[in-house]
Design an enzyme around this catalytic site. Structure first.
Site, PDB file in Angstrom:
ATOM      1  N   ARG A  34       0.857  -1.203   0.000  1.00 47.97           N
ATOM      2  CA  ARG A  34       0.000   0.000   0.000  1.00 47.97           C
ATOM      3  C   ARG A  34       0.881   1.237   0.000  1.00 47.97           C
ATOM      4  O   ARG A  34       0.583   2.222  -0.668  1.00 47.97           O
ATOM      5  CB  ARG A  34      -0.954   0.021   1.211  1.00 47.97           C
TER       6      ARG A  34
ATOM      7  N   TYR B 244     -17.312  15.511 -16.173  1.00 45.86           N
ATOM      8  CA  TYR B 244     -17.678  14.103 -16.035  1.00 45.86           C
ATOM      9  C   TYR B 244     -18.711  13.956 -14.905  1.00 45.86           C
ATOM     10  O   TYR B 244     -18.519  14.509 -13.809  1.00 45.86           O
ATOM     11  CB  TYR B 244     -16.415  13.274 -15.743  1.00 45.86           C
TER      12      TYR B 244
ATOM     13  N   ASP C 217      -8.121  18.628 -14.803  1.00 40.85           N
ATOM     14  CA  ASP C 217      -8.331  17.250 -15.246  1.00 40.85           C
ATOM     15  C   ASP C 217      -7.934  17.198 -16.722  1.00 40.85           C
ATOM     16  O   ASP C 217      -8.601  17.777 -17.582  1.00 40.85           O
ATOM     17  CB  ASP C 217      -9.810  16.878 -15.044  1.00 40.85           C
TER      18      ASP C 217
HETATM   19  C1  LIG Z   1     -12.742  13.570 -17.482  1.00 41.05           C
HETATM   20  C2  LIG Z   1     -12.846  12.446 -16.500  1.00 41.05           C
HETATM   21  N1  LIG Z   1     -12.289  12.576 -15.273  1.00 41.05           N
HETATM   22  C3  LIG Z   1     -12.368  11.599 -14.352  1.00 41.05           C
HETATM   23  C4  LIG Z   1     -13.022  10.421 -14.612  1.00 41.05           C
HETATM   24  C5  LIG Z   1     -13.128   9.375 -13.538  1.00 41.05           C
HETATM   25  O1  LIG Z   1     -12.208   8.365 -13.781  1.00 41.05           O
HETATM   26  P1  LIG Z   1     -12.410   6.822 -13.344  1.00 41.05           P
HETATM   27  O2  LIG Z   1     -13.581   6.320 -14.122  1.00 41.05           O
HETATM   28  O3  LIG Z   1     -11.098   6.210 -13.735  1.00 41.05           O
HETATM   29  O4  LIG Z   1     -12.658   6.824 -11.880  1.00 41.05           O
HETATM   30  C6  LIG Z   1     -13.594  10.227 -15.868  1.00 41.05           C
HETATM   31  C7  LIG Z   1     -14.299   8.954 -16.172  1.00 41.05           C
HETATM   32  O5  LIG Z   1     -14.959   8.822 -17.173  1.00 41.05           O
HETATM   33  C8  LIG Z   1     -13.506  11.265 -16.830  1.00 41.05           C
HETATM   34  O6  LIG Z   1     -14.072  11.147 -18.053  1.00 41.05           O
END
Ligand SMILES: Cc1ncc(COP(=O)(O)O)c(C=O)c1O
Length: 379
Positions: A49, A102, A174
């Site tokens: 971990r 998202y 992101d």
């Molecule tokens: C832009 C974006 N950020 C974060 C995520 C979340 O990622 P995860 O599905 O790997 O938890 C997604 C998932 O579709 C995403 O499209």
């Protein structure tokens, strides 16, 4: 000597294994490590971990590709987001989030972090003044996606970094849709880059994962404490698979972009489509900003069906090469209806998406097959 992106993708964190010379590192499928004496773990490894050689290798490569001093890898994109939020924020803090993002990220803020005492405001990330107006005296983080999911809005990272830092907040970007091959937010002033490595970085739809990459080593060390303390790490095989995907990121992204440009062009000329959303199109409101901060415009294309929601759903049901599925960024093309699928959790919120919207993750198949498939599904 500084190496180019593709060289780093193949070599950073990936020296041959010293004992046997194995060019590809073995999978260290172990939970614990023999120690040389009490208090003397070998090479610092105690328990998986806390650290594992496969995760370390992935983290080193991710840091090199995003241009930061340190990266941390997690079990999923959302695990990375949650760990970051709870590491840098406290109950009572405020966060600005995108009004297009998202759905799972929205759900994390609205259903989980809010209960924990985090206040949030959704604002249009393509409008610097809207973000400025959303920032309060308690804002700790301005959170961007660019391009946004699913409406492909473009945020001016450099301008928002300046604004965020004037208010002594952190800018988190992101970078899942662009990948570091197309866009490097840390070089534009962001403090932390977030990835769902499930998408373009892994690239083959065979592993779920997430990552954070930091501009500042001290902040990275603080969050690393939480990574271990909260435990949302990825396993050795998942780290190994993600790193295998990363090696081909550059060539894959170029083909994703080539194919997406052709798909956007086809859709633009199609009478069954009322609007095509692709940052590479000169008519896209974020085109100039995207051209300034991205190498190319990415593999994601969205469009609105002229026949409304039912038509959008029919198109999603009809394609044969484009697979009807959630997620994105793999070598295979995917089609989905965000309103009923990935963004269902945003229904009734400021992040609700249009019901006639279709999202395409354009893969790297033979382009003529993709164009024929879409034409037939739209007919
Ligand atoms: C832009 C974006 N950020 C974060 C995520 C979340 O990622 P995860 O599905 O790997 O938890 C997604 C998932 O579709 C995403 O499209």
């Amino acid at each position: 000597m500084t190496y180019g992106f593709e060289t780093l993708a193949i070599h950073a964190g990936q020296a041959p294994e010293p004992r046997t010379g194995a060019v590809v590192a073995p999978i260290y499928q172990t939970s614990t490590y023999a120690q040389d004496a009490v208090g003397q773990p070998r090479l610092g490894y105690e328990y998986s971990r806390s650290s594992n050689p496969n995760r370390d290798a992935l983290q080193e490569c991710l840091a090199a590709l995003e241009g930061g001093p340190r990266a941390l890898a997690f079990a999923s994109g959302l695990a990375a987001e949650d760990t970051l939020l709870r590491a840098v924020c406290q109950p009572g803090d405020h966060v600005v989030i995108p009004d297009d993002a998202y759905g799972g990220t929205y759900r994390l803020f609205a259903r989980v972090a809010e209960r924990w005492g985090l206040d949030w405001t959704a604002a249009d990330v393509s409008d610097v003044d809207a973000i400025r107006a959303a920032v309060t005296a308690h804002t700790r983080v301005v959170w961007l996606e660019t391009p946004t999911n699913p409406l492909l809005g473009i945020a001016d990272i450099a301008a928002l970094a300046q604004l965020t830092h004037e208010r002594e907040a952190l800018l988190v970007v992101d970078n899942t849709f662009a990948s570091p091959y197309l866009q490097q937010p840390l070089a534009l002033g962001a403090d932390v880059v977030v990835h769902s490595t499930t998408k373009y970085l892994g690239g083959h739809s065979d592993v779920v994962g997430g990552a954070l990459v930091f501009a500042n080593a001290e902040l990275a060390d603080e969050v690393a404490f939480y990574q271990n303390a909260m435990g949302a790490i990825n396993g050795p095989f998942d780290a190994w698979l993600t790193l295998r995907g990363l090696r081909t990121l550059g060539v894959r992204m170029d083909r994703h972009c080539d194919n997406a440009e052709r798909v956007a062009d086809l859709l633009t000329r199609h009478s069954a489509v009322s609007q095509v959303i692709y940052p590479g199109l000169p008519g896209h409101p974020g085109h100039e900003t995207a051209a300034k901060q991205m190498r190319r415009f990415g593999g994601m294309v969205a469009f609105r069906a002229a026949g409304g929601e039912e038509h959008a759903i029919q198109v999603c049901n009809r394609t044969k090469v484009f697979i009807l599925a959630e997620s994105l960024g793999g070598v295979e093309s995917l089609i989905e209806h965000p309103g009923r699928m990935t963004h269902a959790s945003a229904a009734g919120s400021p992040l609700e998406v249009p019901s006639d919207l279709v999202r395409l993750s354009v893969g790297i198949e033979t382009i003529d097959d993709l164009l024929t498939d879409l034409s037939e599904a739209l007919a």
